[in-house]
Design a protein around this motif. Structure first.
Motif, PDB file in Angstrom:
ATOM      1  N   ALA A 137       0.844  -1.185   0.000  1.00 23.22           N
ATOM      2  CA  ALA A 137       0.000   0.000   0.000  1.00 23.22           C
ATOM      3  C   ALA A 137       0.883   1.240   0.000  1.00 23.22           C
ATOM      4  O   ALA A 137       1.868   1.315   0.741  1.00 23.22           O
ATOM      5  N   VAL A 138       0.538   2.213  -0.838  1.00 19.85           N
ATOM      6  CA  VAL A 138       1.148   3.537  -0.783  1.00 19.85           C
ATOM      7  C   VAL A 138       0.002   4.472  -0.422  1.00 19.85           C
ATOM      8  O   VAL A 138      -0.765   4.912  -1.266  1.00 19.85           O
ATOM      9  N   ASP A 139      -0.132   4.712   0.862  1.00 20.03           N
ATOM     10  CA  ASP A 139      -1.323   5.307   1.457  1.00 20.03           C
ATOM     11  C   ASP A 139      -1.086   6.773   1.772  1.00 20.03           C
ATOM     12  O   ASP A 139      -0.138   7.112   2.485  1.00 20.03           O
ATOM     13  N   GLY A 140      -1.951   7.644   1.254  1.00 13.46           N
ATOM     14  CA  GLY A 140      -1.804   9.047   1.577  1.00 13.46           C
ATOM     15  C   GLY A 140      -2.844   9.889   0.877  1.00 13.46           C
ATOM     16  O   GLY A 140      -3.459   9.460  -0.101  1.00 13.46           O
ATOM     17  N   ALA A 144       4.278   5.786  -6.114  1.00 12.72           N
ATOM     18  CA  ALA A 144       4.174   4.385  -6.508  1.00 12.72           C
ATOM     19  C   ALA A 144       4.757   4.157  -7.896  1.00 12.72           C
ATOM     20  O   ALA A 144       5.485   3.186  -8.136  1.00 12.72           O
ATOM     21  N   ALA A 145       4.456   5.064  -8.831  1.00  6.51           N
ATOM     22  CA  ALA A 145       4.985   4.919 -10.190  1.00  6.51           C
ATOM     23  C   ALA A 145       6.502   5.059 -10.208  1.00  6.51           C
ATOM     24  O   ALA A 145       7.203   4.314 -10.920  1.00  6.51           O
ATOM     25  N   ASP A 146       7.028   5.998  -9.427  1.00  8.53           N
ATOM     26  CA  ASP A 146       8.479   6.194  -9.381  1.00  8.53           C
ATOM     27  C   ASP A 146       9.184   4.969  -8.807  1.00  8.53           C
ATOM     28  O   ASP A 146      10.235   4.551  -9.309  1.00  8.53           O
ATOM     29  N   VAL A 147       8.612   4.396  -7.754  1.00  6.17           N
ATOM     30  CA  VAL A 147       9.208   3.196  -7.159  1.00  6.17           C
ATOM     31  C   VAL A 147       9.120   2.018  -8.132  1.00  6.17           C
ATOM     32  O   VAL A 147      10.091   1.272  -8.324  1.00  6.17           O
ATOM     33  N   VAL A 157       1.526  -1.312 -10.832  1.00  2.00           N
ATOM     34  CA  VAL A 157       0.792  -0.338 -10.033  1.00  2.00           C
ATOM     35  C   VAL A 157      -0.694  -0.462 -10.360  1.00  2.00           C
ATOM     36  O   VAL A 157      -1.076  -0.393 -11.530  1.00  2.00           O
ATOM     37  N   VAL A 158      -1.501  -0.665  -9.332  1.00  2.00           N
ATOM     38  CA  VAL A 158      -2.958  -0.726  -9.485  1.00  2.00           C
ATOM     39  C   VAL A 158      -3.558   0.296  -8.532  1.00  2.00           C
ATOM     40  O   VAL A 158      -3.669   0.046  -7.331  1.00  2.00           O
ATOM     41  N   PRO A 159      -3.946   1.475  -9.024  1.00  2.00           N
ATOM     42  CA  PRO A 159      -4.483   2.512  -8.137  1.00  2.00           C
ATOM     43  C   PRO A 159      -5.806   2.109  -7.498  1.00  2.00           C
ATOM     44  O   PRO A 159      -6.685   1.553  -8.165  1.00  2.00           O
ATOM     45  N   ALA A 160      -5.937   2.420  -6.225  1.00  2.00           N
ATOM     46  CA  ALA A 160      -7.205   2.151  -5.535  1.00  2.00           C
ATOM     47  C   ALA A 160      -8.347   2.944  -6.135  1.00  2.00           C
ATOM     48  O   ALA A 160      -9.510   2.541  -6.032  1.00  2.00           O
ATOM     49  N   ALA A 161      -8.045   4.064  -6.802  1.00  2.00           N
ATOM     50  CA  ALA A 161      -9.090   4.896  -7.404  1.00  2.00           C
ATOM     51  C   ALA A 161      -9.871   4.168  -8.478  1.00  2.00           C
ATOM     52  O   ALA A 161     -10.975   4.583  -8.841  1.00  2.00           O
ATOM     53  N   GLY A 162      -9.337   3.081  -8.996  1.00  2.00           N
ATOM     54  CA  GLY A 162     -10.069   2.277  -9.962  1.00  2.00           C
ATOM     55  C   GLY A 162     -11.083   1.351  -9.322  1.00  2.00           C
ATOM     56  O   GLY A 162     -11.763   0.594 -10.033  1.00  2.00           O
ATOM     57  N   PHE A 163     -11.198   1.411  -8.000  1.00  2.00           N
ATOM     58  CA  PHE A 163     -12.114   0.534  -7.273  1.00  2.00           C
ATOM     59  C   PHE A 163     -13.032   1.340  -6.355  1.00  2.00           C
ATOM     60  O   PHE A 163     -13.372   0.902  -5.264  1.00  2.00           O
ATOM     61  N   LEU A 164     -13.429   2.517  -6.836  1.00  2.00           N
ATOM     62  CA  LEU A 164     -14.433   3.282  -6.111  1.00  2.00           C
ATOM     63  C   LEU A 164     -15.815   2.719  -6.409  1.00  2.00           C
ATOM     64  O   LEU A 164     -16.041   2.081  -7.436  1.00  2.00           O
TER      65      LEU A 164
END
Length: 214
Positions: A35-38, A48-51, A64-71
């Motif tokens: 999780a990259v939480d913030g 997350a993309a940079d890492v 990378v799978v953004p949580a924003a795709g699961f609203l």
């Protein structure tokens, strides 16, 4: 808990990539679930993309799978209006879908493929995306990810103080601030994380290691 380590944004991504590359997933898992939480002002998606971009050079594939795709759909997410901070805290993220379609599938015994996104918020409809295979490290950037039972192996929390959130949040998003205040009070995300990025100033982050990295 380590002493805060001041870093440039680039050095922060490099330091986290090194830590994650040296961390094995659970036995039987396809990927290390991170999780990259913030809050949005801390740009968890950018970190997350940079890492992820640095991990292949260290011998680890990354996705990378953004949580924003699961609203959730607007009918649920906005049932109490578009600017309800309590709904932002409890009703926006489809926690079950993110667990079922992403985290569980690369966890122990999972098939090793994930749904990269489920819901198109702009069109308010399912994306019908195809599953993609994921191995190595899976990074999930987003907000309010802790304390809801999601199966992350490592949590990186981007800590922005309440005062800095108020200073940096755009006027049209200020209504969200009570949700993040509540998150700090009820969950203590910085206390639970394995790595805390002190992110009050975007150009001058500092890294604190704790949890599994203490």
């Amino acid at each position: 808990m380590s002493t805060p380590e001041p870093l440039s944004p680039a050095a922060l991504a490099d330091r986290l990539a090194g830590l994650l590359a040296a961390t094995d997933p659970e036995p039987g898992a396809a990927a290390l679930r991170v999780a990259v939480d913030g809050p949005d002002v801390a740009a968890p998606g950018r970190l997350a993309a940079d890492v992820a971009a640095l991990l292949p050079a260290r011998g680890r594939r990354a996705a990378v799978v953004p949580a924003a795709g699961f609203l959730r759909p607007a009918s649920v997410r906005l049932e109490h209006g578009r600017t309800d901070p309590d709904a932002r805290y409890t009703d926006w993220l489809d926690v079950s879908a993110l667990g079922r379609e992403v985290l569980d599938r690369v966890g122990p015994g999972g098939p090793g493929d994930v749904l990269p996104e489920l819901w198109d918020v702009v069109r308010d409809r399912a994306t019908r995306a195809a599953r993609v295979p994921v191995t190595g490290v899976l990074l999930v950037p987003g907000a309010l990810l802790q304390g809801v039972g999601l199966a992350f192996d490592v949590v990186v929390h981007l800590r922005v103080s309440a005062a800095a959130r108020r200073r940096r949040t755009p006027a049209d998003q200020q209504w969200e601030l009570p949700a993040f205040d509540r998150y700090d009070d009820e969950v203590d995300p910085a206390g639970l994380a394995d790595a805390v990025v002190l992110a009050d100033h975007a150009d001058r982050p500092a890294l604190v290691l704790q949890g599994r990295y203490a």
